[in-house]
Motif scaffolding. Sequence first.
Motif, PDB file in Angstrom:
ATOM      1  N   LEU A 300       0.815  -1.208   0.000  1.00  0.00           N
ATOM      2  CA  LEU A 300       0.000   0.000   0.000  1.00  0.00           C
ATOM      3  C   LEU A 300       0.854   1.266   0.000  1.00  0.00           C
ATOM      4  O   LEU A 300       0.505   2.276  -0.611  1.00  0.00           O
ATOM      5  N   HIS A 301       2.019   1.200   0.661  1.00  0.00           N
ATOM      6  CA  HIS A 301       2.885   2.375   0.813  1.00  0.00           C
ATOM      7  C   HIS A 301       4.242   2.136   0.133  1.00  0.00           C
ATOM      8  O   HIS A 301       5.291   2.244   0.749  1.00  0.00           O
ATOM      9  N   ILE A 302       4.169   1.788  -1.144  1.00  0.00           N
ATOM     10  CA  ILE A 302       5.400   1.542  -1.918  1.00  0.00           C
ATOM     11  C   ILE A 302       6.265   2.799  -1.909  1.00  0.00           C
ATOM     12  O   ILE A 302       5.783   3.909  -2.139  1.00  0.00           O
ATOM     13  N   GLY A 303       7.542   2.608  -1.606  1.00  0.00           N
ATOM     14  CA  GLY A 303       8.474   3.730  -1.575  1.00  0.00           C
ATOM     15  C   GLY A 303       8.391   4.572  -0.318  1.00  0.00           C
ATOM     16  O   GLY A 303       9.049   5.603  -0.203  1.00  0.00           O
ATOM     17  N   GLN A 304       7.573   4.150   0.628  1.00  0.00           N
ATOM     18  CA  GLN A 304       7.424   4.880   1.892  1.00  0.00           C
ATOM     19  C   GLN A 304       7.611   3.904   3.079  1.00  0.00           C
ATOM     20  O   GLN A 304       6.680   3.612   3.823  1.00  0.00           O
ATOM     21  N   PRO A 305       8.804   3.398   3.250  1.00  0.00           N
ATOM     22  CA  PRO A 305       9.021   2.368   4.280  1.00  0.00           C
ATOM     23  C   PRO A 305       8.684   2.838   5.688  1.00  0.00           C
ATOM     24  O   PRO A 305       8.177   2.057   6.496  1.00  0.00           O
ATOM     25  N   LYS A 306       8.945   4.120   5.985  1.00  0.00           N
ATOM     26  CA  LYS A 306       8.647   4.604   7.334  1.00  0.00           C
ATOM     27  C   LYS A 306       7.144   4.649   7.590  1.00  0.00           C
ATOM     28  O   LYS A 306       6.671   4.311   8.683  1.00  0.00           O
TER      29      LYS A 306
END
Length: 418
Positions: A300-306
Amino acid sequence: MRHHLLLAASLLAFAAPLAAQSPEAVAAAALKAAPVWDGHNDVPEQLRDRRKNVLGDFSFADTAGTADPAKNVAAMQTDLQRLRAGKVGAQFWSVYVSANLNDQQAVQATLEQIDVTKRLVARNAADMQLCVTSDCVAKAMKAGKIASLMGMEGGHSIGGSLAVLRQMYELGARYMTLTHFKNTAWADAATDAPVHDGLTDFGRDVVREMQRLGMLVDLSHVSEATMMDALDVAKAPVIFSHSNALAVNSHPRNVPDAVLARLKANGGIVMVNAYPAYVVEATRQWNVQRATEEARLKALHIGQPKVAADALSAWVKANPAPIGSLKDVADHLDHIRKLAGADAVGLGGDYDGIETTVAGMEDVSTYPALFVELARRGWTQAELEGLASRNMMRVMKAAEAYAASRKGDAPIENPVSF
């Protein structure tokens, strides 16, 4: 006649307290007669991870102050004070090394773990005694010392060499777990994709050579096929140093009923641990749900690991993991006793190798509480003594007797690999 009546009354007076013994009294009597012989404790791993095997000013008397909240490091679960409180009279210290190491690294690291274990015991000679035989264990326990043995956790520790296996035995290792979380080149693990369908021909030779030496074959962490293959080869009792019953919790690390059914004929033992994921089915299911949620959030949050990590933390906070209690551990022991017999049960807490425990078994001091629970369930003092250490003593003596009977056999040879 009056004399006979008085005698009968006296006998009834003595018998009544015995019949009315409380669970606490039964448990205490069992542990006094037969202190706990724990099959698996990872203090050596903690010494490696926390201290790089440099003991320095390390005190094993009391490790309650070893927590480091700033680094999210919990206090150790084992020390001399708590071993005494837990009525532990003998301990297999696991000389575990990571299964991610290559063969040569694993051999070196295992030697280092054997070394640090011996140094720990030597530094605490007033309370601990290094043992490599069942007779030494019996004498150490009688003298009030904690008999300290070593077990290798994972067949990668021998680097694919029977020569190395023999030398590890000479250095004092008295069991070897055939795999850890990953397959070896000769045995399938319970938590890896199967490659060999159990043991290879070399794997069978490893089992044969271990038993020729008198080293216990440990089937914790291995696949069901590997368990079955090892039992096909074994001529002496095997152990599960820290495993539970698959029928109670279907984690692949646990022992299937089909294997338990064979264990009675082999004379082996399952030493039950306190790790919620292996003890409590609801915890295992929670771990599956957490992994599913983690995968969903990452997608759901690809490229947003935090963002994904923060969302997972929020999910965990809202959905805390169930941890169960010592009653769940007792359920496993009940099941194993029912299928394999009271002679097939033991304890291998896995302390200091697990980050969480079931409630009521938070560290090595808690074993007496488990014995009280089992006494409440109708376990006899004799059965509790077997669970504590007599079953393990029988298994080790049987392994030694088999090795003595094969004294004239030549070592099994395998060619060097480089």
